[in-house]
Scaffold this active site. Structure first.
Site, short mmCIF file in Angstrom:
data_model
loop_
_atom_site.label_atom_id
_atom_site.label_comp_id
_atom_site.label_asym_id
_atom_site.label_seq_id
_atom_site.Cartn_x
_atom_site.Cartn_y
_atom_site.Cartn_z
N ASP A 91 0.67 -1.01 0.25
CA ASP A 91 0.11 0.41 -0.01
C ASP A 91 0.78 1.05 0.09
O ASP A 91 1.89 1.16 0.50
CB ASP A 91 -1.09 -0.45 1.03
CG ASP A 91 -1.69 -0.76 1.48
OD1 ASP A 91 -1.84 -1.67 0.84
OD2 ASP A 91 -2.25 -1.27 2.52
C1 FRU Z 1 -4.02 -3.49 2.42
C2 FRU Z 1 -3.34 -4.35 4.18
C3 FRU Z 1 -4.11 -3.08 5.03
C4 FRU Z 1 -2.36 -3.27 6.61
C5 FRU Z 1 -1.24 -3.37 5.12
C6 FRU Z 1 -0.58 -3.88 5.68
O1 FRU Z 1 -3.57 -4.54 1.69
O2 FRU Z 1 -3.53 -5.22 4.33
O3 FRU Z 1 -5.15 -3.33 5.82
O4 FRU Z 1 -2.17 -2.33 7.09
O5 FRU Z 1 -2.20 -4.11 4.18
O6 FRU Z 1 0.87 -4.06 4.85
#
Ligand code: FRU
Length: 724
Positions: A84
């Site tokens: 992300d």
């Molecule tokens: C989304 C997610 C978020 C989390 C992050 C962990 O892709 O699952 O909910 O904060 O990735 O890497």
């Protein structure tokens, strides 16, 4: 083993997972790659933990030519895993892009915040690690605000801080194993180095699925507002604060619309409608995995009002079936159905048993989504038994047959035995449905308007004996309308690779600019790139435009894309397109391109553009004239074999405008982004074409069409790395 890196809610009971975020499989993967057995449950910690500023990542350009799939104009980290985008903020003339990053491996794990900066959103410079994981805490997604008036007291009036709100995912070696809570870190040097706040966490609801804070200053109320999710409950929570430290609950929203997976990474912001500053709406983005319209991870949005406490959407699609006549609900035995079990004579009464099942059978993941107490559950005796069940005859007298279907994905057209529900007329299968490898039943709607007046039977055939070799069926009904489905909701993108989309805070002119991870959790850990894994989609500018009577998002690449425009290599007005197609000039290998063109389907059944075209492969952007949909098909786009879920075709319903459809297609070395009809619909897919797949052409099928105003231009640096 890595097929299912995320918990799939369709098989899992809907309760908070025991461990934060990821199942053991994913942590185990990290251990393999790094050799350090650091898991979220904290079995053991790595010997050394990087500290802020000491990261190994060199300040290097994000685009290079070290690997044929390294994108030219999309951000990738120099090396290692990225997911992300986090902490998007424009500050002191610099766009900051933080991101979920594994500093030690090319698969998910050791979650930390990586960092890159840009002044034009196009060329990025990777910076040292911003927020490293520790033995006790992994740093999950979040946002950053500029605390201009030092409300937090973490800076000074003269040097107010940037404040990051992120999710602390506490490891097994911490005092709160498995808990996710929201924490602060602050920077006094414009976002380059960060200190954790000593009073962390600042918001803790004792949940293992509470994450992804995104904060903004709510001008009208004069306070900070934070959106977060309770992922497995598919709820967005809103909290307020005066100082970013003390948070007070305001309200929650959800579940609504797509809820076939966990809700993650929310974002709430205000936008003018049709450019009128006096007519605004609030947009709530909710990312969801799996269960998106194109399969797996995706981003949906809601348009509505935020009154400082509560978000109220102004358009919600009714869920559930329309009125109609129920033909089979399996509540009182099999009735007039002819049920044939055990066709192989192995003994037992599988697959259907002597009466419909009361829900889940022994050895089965929880079955959900059926109506009433019973359903046809073809898991009696497990997956192995084969058999069939045939309904009494009926006359088709309504336009739609709606039915709840679940179980294995074994379509009739596939290889090996099928497991399907079929509509049979005169001994021929005229409609067919199969499950999605899930114990959640989902609505299927068959349009049977052309069969009204005919007599028919339903037939359930379980011919599949291996994994997921069973069918679930319930609540067959005849209606005048289909059941609303995923395509009736609003989506940021209709392709396969657009996830964790969030927007920038504090952009010049209040432009609403989003970034998203160009990937899908279904296969993210398998994509064939090295030494990095993960790319961001192009930054987009969002606007609200009235379409069919209500405000919807329109998205286009940010204007800064023009700063990497090369001179057009092809430009022409209008040409008929016949069956043999029209070649456009081949792409220079290793180059990114933008193709703009208007399609006029005319008398064709299908018309479109093929890119990354080679002898045996192409990525196809096409318009299906009868279905009135634009599609992106990467079934034969090159290297598709690294995961079963990768080859795919996704589509968006999109009527023509005066017989035409305008497309803007950005083609990079390993991605295709389609902006259609001025940005009303977008489709984003990763692709991994072969080295010789440099062709480009316009094609038609089933009749002639034409194209108009075609322009092809290179984007960004040439294959040698130099900008031209
Ligand atoms: C989304 C997610 C978020 C989390 C992050 C962990 O892709 O699952 O909910 O904060 O990735 O890497």
């Amino acid at each position: 083993m890595h097929r299912r890196p995320r918990p799939d809610l369709r098989h899992a009971p809907r309760r908070p997972a025991r461990h934060p975020g990821r199942p053991a499989a994913r942590s185990a993967t990290v251990a393999l790659v790094t050799g350090a057995a650091l898991t979220l449950t904290g079995a053991a910690a790595p010997a050394a933990v990087p500290t802020a500023g000491s990261a190994t990542a060199p300040a290097a350009p994000s685009t290079g030519s070290d690997h044929p799939h390294r994108p030219r104009i999309h951000f990738t980290p120099e090396q290692n895993w990225m997911n992300d985008p986090n902490g998007l903020i424009h500050h002191d003339g610099v766009y900051h892009l933080y991101f979920q990053y594994n500093p030690e491996g090319d698969r998910w794990g050791n979650m930390s915040w990586g960092h890159a900066t840009s002044t034009d959103l196009m060329t990025w410079e990777e910076q040292p690690l911003a927020l490293p994981y520790t033995e006790d805490e992994h740093v999950f997604s979040g946002g950053i605000v500029f605390d201009e008036h030092n409300t937090s007291g973490l800076g000074t009036a003269e040097n107010p801080p940037l404040v990051a709100l992120y999710t602390s995912a506490y490891t097994g070696s911490s005092e709160r194993p498995g808990i996710q809570a929201q924490s602060l870190a602050y920077s006094l040097d414009g976002g380059y180095t960060w200190e954790r706040y000593e009073g962390n966490p600042v918001l803790d609801i004792d949940s293992g699925e509470f994450r992804d804070p995104k904060v903004f200053w709510y001008e009208e109320g004069g306070y900070w507002v934070m959106s977060t999710v309770v992922a497995t409950e598919r709820r967005v929570l809103f909290h307020r604060s005066d100082d970013l430290v003390e948070w007070e609950f305001l309200s929650d929203f959800g579940p609504a619309h797509a809820d076939g997976g966990v809700w993650e990474v929310p974002d709430l912001f205000e936008l003018p409608v049709d450019g009128d500053p006096d007519d605004t709406r609030w947009v709530l983005i909710v990312n969801l995995n799996p269960g998106s319209v194109a399969g797996g991870s995706g981003a949906q949005y809601f348009v509505g009002d935020f009154d400082g406490t509560r978000f109220t959407p102004e358009h919600l699609v009714d869920s559930g079936p329309p009125d109609g006549e129920v033909f089979a609900d399996f509540e009182n035995g099999y009735g007039g159905w002819e049920v044939v079990n055990d066709v192989d004579g192995q003994g037992g009464d599988g697959p259907f048993g002597t009466a419909p099942a009361a829900g889940t059978l022994p050895g089965q993941h929880p079955v959900v989504g059926y109506e009433g107490e019973h359903l046809l559950n073809g898991f009696v005796g497990g997956d192995a038994p084969r058999g069939h069940a045939t309904s009494p005859e009926f006359t088709i007298d309504r336009d739609f047959v709606n039915l709840l279907v679940g179980g294995g994905h074994h379509p009739r057209t596939g290889e090996g035995g099928h497991a399907s529900v079929d509509l049979v007329v005169d001994g021929e299968v005229v409609r067919t449905a199969t499950g999605q490898d899930s114990e959640t039943l989902d609505w299927v709607s068959w349009d049977v308007a052309d069969l009204v007046g005919r007599t028919a039977r339903l037939r359930v055939e379980d011919d599949a004996t291996g994994g997921w070799g069973h069918v679930l069926l319930d609540h067959v009904m005849f209606s005048d309308d289909p059941v609303p489905g995923l395509a009736d909701y609003d989506w940021l993108d209709w392709g396969r690779d657009y996830y964790a989309a969030i927007s920038y805070n504090d952009t010049p002119d209040d432009a609403r600019v989003t970034m998203a991870w160009m990937n899908n959790w279904q296969y993210a850990e398998n994509t064939p790139t090295s030494p990095w894994r993960g790319a961001m989609a192009l930054p987009r500018q969002l606007e609200l435009e009235t379409v069919d009577g209500r405000p919807r998002l329109v998205q286009n690449p940010v204007d800064q894309l023009e700063s990497v425009y090369g001179d057009p290599v092809y430009d022409r007005n209008r040409a008929p397109v016949h069956a043999r197609g029209l070649d456009l000039p081949p792409a220079e290998p290793g180059r990114a391109y933008q193709v703009e063109l208007t399609l006029r389907p005319g008398r064709s059944e299908e018309i479109g553009l093929r890119v990354h075209e080679g002898a045996d492969q192409a990525t196809v952007i096409g318009y299906d004239t009868a279905a009135q949909e634009l599609f992106l098909d990467r079934s034969d786009s090159g290297d598709t074999g690294f995961h079963d879920a990768f080859p795919s075709r996704s589509a968006v319903p999109l009527p023509l405008d005066d017989g035409r459809l305008r497309l803007r297609v950005v083609v990079d070395t390993s991605s295709v982004e389609v902006f259609a009809a001025g940005g009303r619909a977008t489709l984003t897919d990763l692709v991994f074409p072969g080295p010789d797949a440099n062709g480009m052409s316009v094609y038609t099928d089933g009749g002639p069409g034409s194209d108009e105003d075609v322009t092809v231009r290179p984007l960004g640096p040439g294959p040698g790395g130099a900008a031209e």
